[in-house]
Design an enzyme around this catalytic site. Structure first.
Site, PDB file in Angstrom:
ATOM      1  N   GLU A   9       3.523   7.107 -13.119  1.00  0.00           N
ATOM      2  CA  GLU A   9       2.300   6.888 -13.830  1.00  0.00           C
ATOM      3  C   GLU A   9       2.086   7.611 -15.149  1.00  0.00           C
ATOM      4  O   GLU A   9       1.597   6.989 -16.189  1.00  0.00           O
ATOM      5  CB  GLU A   9       1.199   7.198 -13.024  1.00  0.00           C
ATOM      6  CG  GLU A   9       1.196   6.055 -11.887  1.00  0.00           C
ATOM      7  CD  GLU A   9       0.061   6.559 -10.860  1.00  0.00           C
ATOM      8  OE1 GLU A   9       0.249   7.387 -10.141  1.00  0.00           O
ATOM      9  OE2 GLU A   9      -1.028   5.915 -10.887  1.00  0.00           O
ATOM     10  N   ASP A  82       1.255   7.048  -7.421  1.00  0.00           N
ATOM     11  CA  ASP A  82       0.683   7.980  -6.557  1.00  0.00           C
ATOM     12  C   ASP A  82       0.436   7.256  -5.234  1.00  0.00           C
ATOM     13  O   ASP A  82       0.153   6.215  -5.052  1.00  0.00           O
ATOM     14  CB  ASP A  82      -0.761   8.442  -7.132  1.00  0.00           C
ATOM     15  CG  ASP A  82      -0.586   9.445  -8.306  1.00  0.00           C
ATOM     16  OD1 ASP A  82       0.584   9.932  -8.434  1.00  0.00           O
ATOM     17  OD2 ASP A  82      -1.573   9.446  -9.062  1.00  0.00           O
ATOM     18  N   ASP A  84      -1.998   6.747  -3.254  1.00  0.00           N
ATOM     19  CA  ASP A  84      -3.318   6.439  -2.607  1.00  0.00           C
ATOM     20  C   ASP A  84      -3.386   5.020  -2.900  1.00  0.00           C
ATOM     21  O   ASP A  84      -2.794   4.153  -3.360  1.00  0.00           O
ATOM     22  CB  ASP A  84      -4.319   7.361  -3.263  1.00  0.00           C
ATOM     23  CG  ASP A  84      -4.388   7.227  -4.855  1.00  0.00           C
ATOM     24  OD1 ASP A  84      -3.682   6.338  -5.522  1.00  0.00           O
ATOM     25  OD2 ASP A  84      -4.916   8.309  -5.339  1.00  0.00           O
ATOM     26  N   GLU A  86      -5.337   3.293  -5.369  1.00  0.00           N
ATOM     27  CA  GLU A  86      -5.116   3.042  -6.625  1.00  0.00           C
ATOM     28  C   GLU A  86      -3.458   2.872  -7.162  1.00  0.00           C
ATOM     29  O   GLU A  86      -3.095   2.041  -7.658  1.00  0.00           O
ATOM     30  CB  GLU A  86      -5.784   4.086  -7.598  1.00  0.00           C
ATOM     31  CG  GLU A  86      -7.417   3.810  -7.469  1.00  0.00           C
ATOM     32  CD  GLU A  86      -7.957   2.591  -7.980  1.00  0.00           C
ATOM     33  OE1 GLU A  86      -7.367   2.011  -8.744  1.00  0.00           O
ATOM     34  OE2 GLU A  86      -8.799   1.981  -7.358  1.00  0.00           O
ATOM     35  N   TYR A 298      -0.277  16.642  -3.885  1.00  0.00           N
ATOM     36  CA  TYR A 298      -1.389  15.497  -4.578  1.00  0.00           C
ATOM     37  C   TYR A 298      -2.746  15.995  -4.117  1.00  0.00           C
ATOM     38  O   TYR A 298      -3.140  16.206  -3.209  1.00  0.00           O
ATOM     39  CB  TYR A 298      -1.000  14.384  -4.010  1.00  0.00           C
ATOM     40  CG  TYR A 298      -1.617  12.948  -4.629  1.00  0.00           C
ATOM     41  CD1 TYR A 298      -1.538  12.939  -6.166  1.00  0.00           C
ATOM     42  CD2 TYR A 298      -2.456  12.417  -3.911  1.00  0.00           C
ATOM     43  CE1 TYR A 298      -2.011  11.760  -6.714  1.00  0.00           C
ATOM     44  CE2 TYR A 298      -2.995  11.312  -4.506  1.00  0.00           C
ATOM     45  CZ  TYR A 298      -2.851  11.201  -6.080  1.00  0.00           C
ATOM     46  OH  TYR A 298      -3.671  10.099  -6.622  1.00  0.00           O
ATOM     47  N   ARG A 300      -5.738  14.338  -4.904  1.00  0.00           N
ATOM     48  CA  ARG A 300      -6.673  13.331  -4.186  1.00  0.00           C
ATOM     49  C   ARG A 300      -6.408  13.067  -2.639  1.00  0.00           C
ATOM     50  O   ARG A 300      -5.474  12.194  -2.393  1.00  0.00           O
ATOM     51  CB  ARG A 300      -6.554  11.951  -5.240  1.00  0.00           C
ATOM     52  CG  ARG A 300      -7.275  12.236  -6.539  1.00  0.00           C
ATOM     53  CD  ARG A 300      -7.302  10.822  -7.354  1.00  0.00           C
ATOM     54  NE  ARG A 300      -7.437  11.233  -8.847  1.00  0.00           N
ATOM     55  CZ  ARG A 300      -6.714  11.275  -9.765  1.00  0.00           C
ATOM     56  NH1 ARG A 300      -5.380  11.157  -9.530  1.00  0.00           N
ATOM     57  NH2 ARG A 300      -7.098  11.645 -10.877  1.00  0.00           N
ATOM     58  N   HIS A 344      -1.692  11.719   4.527  1.00  0.00           N
ATOM     59  CA  HIS A 344      -1.483  12.691   3.361  1.00  0.00           C
ATOM     60  C   HIS A 344      -1.591  14.129   3.904  1.00  0.00           C
ATOM     61  O   HIS A 344      -1.831  14.396   5.117  1.00  0.00           O
ATOM     62  CB  HIS A 344      -2.874  12.472   2.534  1.00  0.00           C
ATOM     63  CG  HIS A 344      -2.991  10.993   2.101  1.00  0.00           C
ATOM     64  ND1 HIS A 344      -3.641  10.011   2.843  1.00  0.00           N
ATOM     65  CD2 HIS A 344      -2.469  10.158   0.939  1.00  0.00           C
ATOM     66  CE1 HIS A 344      -3.733   8.882   2.026  1.00  0.00           C
ATOM     67  NE2 HIS A 344      -3.144   9.056   0.886  1.00  0.00           N
TER      68      HIS A 344
END
Length: 736
Positions: A9, A82, A84, A86, A298, A300, A344
């Site tokens: 990203e 990532d 998640d 998104e 990570y 989030r 996670h």
């Protein structure tokens, strides 16, 4: 030419990963999302199962073209966005574009919780495919938000003011802030009194009256307190009972997104946005001794799980760096609320041996502070419990019963590395006391208090409330708060939220029309249903269908003309241009007066925060056309404008007519992007004087500067400062 292409990203992430992979890999960055719903149209086909119409972001065309070109030349393409919703959506959009040019069988999805050599290489060894359920959950959230924003925001524009927005989760967060403001506004303080005693037995300590004649004490006024005070001051104070209790304190779980934001706010004073920005830097990689290293996992996440490997390394560190008693005898594990979180890990250092001191010289001050906090919290999780002795002393004084409290840390345990712990009953260091000990009464005090209204939310307490209620998810807390500030629905003053009049009006209208949608329980239920979609337990199109048909029926019932008329209030002020009554209306910057004869008469008047008309007439003439100048209020504060607008667009900043302390210029009152007032010199940029302090026409007794400045200080003290010679004048404040 590299055989493989990996798409991440951000360029920083790309630079860090490049060090771990050889010449067979090329790393490109998508720079976030590459496609989204169109900005100027709804972009969702309701009749065709809520099919979204995605468009390529204009600023991403060159990047996507490069990615497609390199993908055609590669044997394998690894999508490494990532881990998640998104991130999964970004991977899916890339796959949808790439499969038009290359075989879908050559496209792989990889995820890693941390950007380290082992984590990256391990993910490549066992690549997978895009998680369609996770994509559907993100897609459902995006379409839900589009439905609310696209259908409700235009209603706000037409009823209240232009450029307003309504958000599915944002509105509920604003509702919490506005309801708290109403509680504060309606709060009636109640008087109460306490009686405390300064006592001595070897050393001094303080006790508070808890009971009288075996009843809990409740003193409502001074007369009640005086009667009891006069009785108690004649009594002997004797220890009735000493209770000691040994307690153990266990360390908090490792950080998740919300707790990191909360502790970072309380301990470091960082905003949620700042915390996440710095955490992103630490995650993607920082140059340490010539190499880019991802320092944390990570950021989030709502999982408190820690990998076995990370725990093993941490326990090794504790055994090497601390005496044996500081190591917890067993691996301490923390449980998540649901299975969706277990994929996670919590936020932790990628290596516990990479101590804050080791990386300090390679980090900015802010990066160091946040990294140290994350490291401390993580290390504490596998350290021994702290042991605290707590003492409560009951003291008899005639029919009165006083109590004194004390605590002592017998063994600090995990507190040695994470000292940010509040210990219950912390108080005086009590002397050694026994039952029947007589105590010397040094002083008896009566103290008046008033109950306090509930506190305003800070960023930390708002995030805590949203998390507790199940509203929003780790990736949404920062956008929620940012949107509320950008839309001027709230102001953030000294880290506390104050809803604006505009924000209060927007919430009032939305709750009145959509009570069943913009509430805590419904929003929390929707978040759970999105989790169910991610787990493959719920159909995303059915969820949208159920929501849409009920929601749109409420939208269609709204009578715009009627609602606008209900909102507008006729004032008792007459228009000086045509004699028609002026109407109170809402604009982007709050209330203002507009002529009821609009559009024939376009006269308007600005109102201050107290609803009073800002006197707009001036004696000055426009230097361009000769028309009168009026005082107006805009985005960046007060300014003068020509009454001949729009034919003449002359404007000039509002001057306070007070002299700049550094030159012969005057001070201008301005407003920054956050709505805070400041003062600068008319001679800028030649004179760069700027201050947040309120200027006052007062001559400095030392240097004769014509303006001094009111500097906020503690209650009861007024301080005027000369910003030229630094002379200070301190007096009691008005009314003191």
């Amino acid at each position: 030419m590299p055989k493989n292409l990996m798409i991440v990203e951000s360029p920083t992430k790309s630079k860090t990963i490049k060090q771990y992979l050889g010449k067979d890999f090329e790393i490109l960055a998508s720079m976030g999302h590459i496609r989204d719903l169109p900005k100027k149209e709804f972009g969702v086909d309701i009749k065709d199962g809520f099919k979204p119409f995605y468009v390529l972001s204009p600023d991403k065309k060159k990047i996507v073209s490069q990615i497609v070109k390199r993908a055609k030349e590669s044997e394998k393409v690894f999508l490494a966005s990532d881990n998640d919703r998104e991130g999964e959506a970004i991977a899916w959009h890339l796959k949808e574009i790439l499969r038009k040019s290359i075989s879908e069988n050559s496209i792989y999805r990889i995820v890693f919780n941390e950007i380290t050599n082992d984590a990256v290489k391990e993910s490549i060894k066992s690549p997978g495919h895009v998680d369609e359920d996770k994509v559907n959950a993100q897609q459902a959230r995006r379409i839900l938000d589009r439905i609310v924003g696209y259908k409700v925001s235009p209603i706000l524009w037409r009823v209240i003011a232009k450029n307003l927005s309504a958000g599915r989760v944002q509105t509920v967060a604003l509702r919490l802030l506005c309801e708290r403001e109403e509680e504060i506004k309606n709060f009636v303080p109640k008087e109460y009194w306490t009686i405390t005693a300064d006592l001595k037995k070897h050393t001094e300590f303080t006790a508070i009256l808890k009971k009288y004649k075996a009843n809990d004490i409740k003193l409502n006024n001074e007369s009640e307190t005086d009667k009891l005070f006069q009785i108690l001051e004649k009594e002997k104070f004797v220890v009735k009972e000493v209770k000691k209790e040994d307690k153990t304190l266990s360390p908090y779980p490792p950080f998740i997104t919300s707790t990191l934001q909360q502790e970072s706010s309380k301990i470091l004073g960082f905003s949620t946005k700042k915390t996440m920005r710095i955490a992103q830097q630490l995650y993607e990689g920082v140059e340490v001794k010539g190499k880019n290293i991802g320092l944390i996992s990570y950021m989030r996440t709502d999982s408190v799980r820690i990998s076995d490997k990370a725990n093993a390394e941490l326990r090794k560190l504790i055994k090497e760096r601390f005496p044996e008693k500081y190591s917890n005898p067993f691996i301490r594990a923390y449980k998540n609320k649901n299975k969706a979180q277990d994929a996670h890990e919590a936020i932790r250092p990628t290596s516990s041996f990479r101590t804050p001191e080791y990386v300090k010289d390679f980090l900015s001050k802010e990066q160091y502070k946040l990294y140290k906090l994350i490291w401390q919290r993580f290390v504490a999780t596998q350290m021994a419990v702290a042991k605290v002795s707590m003492t409560r002393v009951s003291i008899k004084a005639g029919s009165g019963l006083f109590e004194a409290y004390g605590s002592n840390i017998e063994f600090d345990g995990f507190i040695k590395v994470y000292p940010f712990i509040i210990i219950k009953y912390s108080g005086d260091k009590l002397p050694l006391l026994n039952a029947k000990d007589e105590l010397e009464l040094l002083n008896l005090h009566k103290n008046q208090y008033f109950t306090k209204h509930p506190p305003r939310y800070t960023e930390a307490t708002l995030v805590k409330k949203l998390e507790a209620e199940g509203i929003g998810r780790p990736s949404t807390y920062v956008p929620i708060i940012s949107t509320l500030l950008i839309r001027k629905y709230v102001n953030l003053v000294k880290r506390k939220f104050y809803p604006t009049e505009l924000g209060m009006e927007v919430v009032k209208f939305l709750i009145d029309k959509f009570a069943d949608f913009f509430n805590v329980s419904f929003t929390a239920k929707m978040e759970n249903q999105l989790d169910e979609i991610e787990n493959g337990d719920k159909n995303w199109q059915k969820l949208l269908g159920d929501y849409y048909h009920i929601f749109i029926s409420l939208v269609e019932k709204i009578d715009i003309k009627k609602e606008r008329k209900n909102l507008e209030k006729v004032s008792d002020i007459k228009c000086e241009k045509c004699g028609a009554p002026m109407i109170i209306k809402f604009g982007k910057y709050g209330k203002y007066l507009a002529c009821s004869a609009f559009p024939k008469c376009r006269n308007i008047k600005s109102l201050d925060k107290n609803g009073k008309v800002i006197q707009s007439k001036t004696d000055e003439k426009c230097p361009k056309c000769g028309a009168e100048l009026i005082l107006k209020v805009g985005k960046f504060g007060k300014f003068y404008a020509c009454t001949n607008y729009p034919k003449c667009k002359f404007t000039k900043p509002f001057s306070t007519s007070l002299k700049c302390p550094l030159c012969d210029g005057e001070l201008l009152e301005r407003k920054n992007k956050k709505g805070r007032i400041f003062f600068s010199c008319t001679n800028y940029p030649k004179c760069e004087f700027i201050t947040n302090y309120q200027p006052v026409k007062m001559k400095c007794p030392d240097c004769a500067a014509e303006t001094m400045f009111d500097v906020p200080t503690k209650k009861g003290v007024k301080k005027m400062v000369c910003l030229k010679c630094k002379k200070e004048l301190v007096t009691a404040s008005d009314g003191e």
